[in-house]
Design an enzyme around this catalytic site. Structure first.
Site, PDB file in Angstrom:
ATOM      1  N   GLU A  17       0.828  -1.216   0.000  1.00 43.82           N
ATOM      2  CA  GLU A  17       0.000   0.000   0.000  1.00 43.82           C
ATOM      3  C   GLU A  17       0.860   1.262   0.000  1.00 43.82           C
ATOM      4  O   GLU A  17       0.537   2.233  -0.684  1.00 43.82           O
ATOM      5  CB  GLU A  17      -0.981  -0.010   1.177  1.00 43.82           C
ATOM      6  CG  GLU A  17      -1.988  -1.169   1.165  1.00 43.82           C
ATOM      7  CD  GLU A  17      -2.776  -1.332  -0.136  1.00 43.82           C
ATOM      8  OE1 GLU A  17      -2.890  -0.366  -0.915  1.00 43.82           O
ATOM      9  OE2 GLU A  17      -3.273  -2.447  -0.385  1.00 43.82           O
ATOM     10  N   HIS A  46       1.954   1.920  -3.482  1.00 47.23           N
ATOM     11  CA  HIS A  46       0.970   2.640  -4.305  1.00 47.23           C
ATOM     12  C   HIS A  46       1.094   4.153  -4.105  1.00 47.23           C
ATOM     13  O   HIS A  46       0.999   4.922  -5.056  1.00 47.23           O
ATOM     14  CB  HIS A  46      -0.455   2.202  -3.950  1.00 47.23           C
ATOM     15  CG  HIS A  46      -0.868   0.901  -4.571  1.00 47.23           C
ATOM     16  ND1 HIS A  46      -0.612   0.587  -5.893  1.00 47.23           N
ATOM     17  CD2 HIS A  46      -1.550  -0.152  -4.056  1.00 47.23           C
ATOM     18  CE1 HIS A  46      -1.114  -0.619  -6.154  1.00 47.23           C
ATOM     19  NE2 HIS A  46      -1.676  -1.091  -5.059  1.00 47.23           N
ATOM     20  N   HIS A  56       0.207  -2.234  -9.916  1.00 42.65           N
ATOM     21  CA  HIS A  56       0.386  -3.668  -9.704  1.00 42.65           C
ATOM     22  C   HIS A  56       1.418  -4.248 -10.663  1.00 42.65           C
ATOM     23  O   HIS A  56       1.510  -3.853 -11.812  1.00 42.65           O
ATOM     24  CB  HIS A  56      -0.952  -4.391  -9.812  1.00 42.65           C
ATOM     25  CG  HIS A  56      -1.815  -4.113  -8.627  1.00 42.65           C
ATOM     26  ND1 HIS A  56      -3.178  -4.015  -8.686  1.00 42.65           N
ATOM     27  CD2 HIS A  56      -1.469  -3.897  -7.324  1.00 42.65           C
ATOM     28  CE1 HIS A  56      -3.645  -3.740  -7.465  1.00 42.65           C
ATOM     29  NE2 HIS A  56      -2.625  -3.660  -6.635  1.00 42.65           N
ATOM     30  N   CYS A  57       2.187  -5.173 -10.141  1.00 48.64           N
ATOM     31  CA  CYS A  57       3.287  -5.778 -10.884  1.00 48.64           C
ATOM     32  C   CYS A  57       2.874  -7.194 -11.291  1.00 48.64           C
ATOM     33  O   CYS A  57       2.292  -7.932 -10.495  1.00 48.64           O
ATOM     34  CB  CYS A  57       4.516  -5.821  -9.983  1.00 48.64           C
ATOM     35  SG  CYS A  57       5.949  -6.600 -10.744  1.00 48.64           S
ATOM     36  N   CYS A  59       6.775 -10.347  -6.498  1.00 49.84           N
ATOM     37  CA  CYS A  59       6.999  -8.934  -6.152  1.00 49.84           C
ATOM     38  C   CYS A  59       5.917  -8.462  -5.188  1.00 49.84           C
ATOM     39  O   CYS A  59       4.744  -8.826  -5.315  1.00 49.84           O
ATOM     40  CB  CYS A  59       6.976  -8.093  -7.419  1.00 49.84           C
ATOM     41  SG  CYS A  59       7.066  -6.315  -7.115  1.00 49.84           S
ATOM     42  N   CYS A 116      10.412  -6.214  -6.736  1.00 45.97           N
ATOM     43  CA  CYS A 116      11.277  -6.740  -7.791  1.00 45.97           C
ATOM     44  C   CYS A 116      12.210  -5.598  -8.206  1.00 45.97           C
ATOM     45  O   CYS A 116      12.003  -4.444  -7.814  1.00 45.97           O
ATOM     46  CB  CYS A 116      10.450  -7.255  -8.968  1.00 45.97           C
ATOM     47  SG  CYS A 116       9.661  -5.934  -9.927  1.00 45.97           S
ATOM     48  N   CYS A 146      10.363  -2.565  -9.809  1.00 44.96           N
ATOM     49  CA  CYS A 146       9.550  -1.791  -8.861  1.00 44.96           C
ATOM     50  C   CYS A 146      10.437  -1.073  -7.845  1.00 44.96           C
ATOM     51  O   CYS A 146      10.137   0.040  -7.421  1.00 44.96           O
ATOM     52  CB  CYS A 146       8.537  -2.688  -8.157  1.00 44.96           C
ATOM     53  SG  CYS A 146       7.236  -3.268  -9.265  1.00 44.96           S
TER      54      CYS A 146
HETATM   55 ZN    ZN Z   1      -2.629  -2.939  -4.779  1.00 46.42          ZN
HETATM   56 ZN    ZN Z   2       7.474  -5.612  -9.262  1.00 48.14          ZN
END
Ligand code: ZN
Ligand code: ZN
Length: 188
Positions: free
Chosen positions: A137, A140, A146-147, A152, A171, A174
């Site tokens: 969260e 975000h 989202h990955c 991840c 990951c 990210c």
């Molecule tokens: Zn989410």
């Molecule tokens: Zn990721």
């Protein structure tokens, strides 16, 4: 300003899990600080949906956004923790909610306890799940979406199995995005 997260307990939250979340967050986010807000916040009665017997996630998140704006001066993100079941209208439940690029995020502990699924109580598993959802969260709020990689932390959890499958870490891709977002945080 580096990433500074205020963990805001809403309702009665076990102190152990709050500390586990706090300690985990500072390890995951580079050069971040994180503290637990020492104030009594009740779960707002108006957030409760009688027909669903769950709480509206976006109502609580809205309050957190006000909370964040009102300025815990030393933090630039507010992470609310509740121990009630929360939902958004499109889904049966959510583990948490945050607006992409928002300042506030919310995590529910309700469905993270092994007991919820009929399993034996397991403090370590519970803490790991809570940290994963907290990192997700907060991710975000740093602009991450989202990955597709299931390991991840930014992978979407449709069920607790997804949460258990992913790590509490980003990951590489990210992580780079998160690091860039943190380095670009303004002092406001
Ligand atoms: Zn989410
Ligand atoms: Zn990721």
């Amino acid at each position: 300003m580096a990433l500074a997260i205020a963990v805001v307990p809403i309702g009665q939250i076990d102190a152990t899990i709050l500390h586990r979340i706090r300690n985990g967050l500072v390890k995951v986010f580079p050069e971040s600080s994180c503290f637990i807000v020492n104030e009594q916040n009740e779960v707002p009665k108006a957030a409760y949906d009688r027909s669903r017997k769950q709480h509206r996630s976006n109502y609580i998140l809205g309050l957190l956004q006000c909370h964040a704006r009102a300025g815990i001066q030393t933090a630039n993100r507010s992470l609310g923790i509740v121990d009630v079941d929360i939902f958004i209208p499109e889904l049966n439940f959510v583990f948490g909610e945050a607006a992409v690029h928002g300042k506030a995020a919310l995590v529910s502990l309700w469905r993270l306890k092994p007991e919820f699924y009929g399993a034996k109580s397991d403090g370590e598993l519970y803490a790991q799940r809570a940290l994963k959802e907290a990192v997700h969260e907060v991710g975000h709020t740093l602009g991450l979406r989202h990955c597709p990689r299931s390991s991840c932390v930014m992978h979407f959890s449709n069920s607790i199995l997804d949460t258990d499958k992913k790590q509490s870490l980003f990951c590489d891709e990210c992580y780079l995005k998160a690091t860039l977002a943190i380095s670009g945080l303004e002092n406001t």
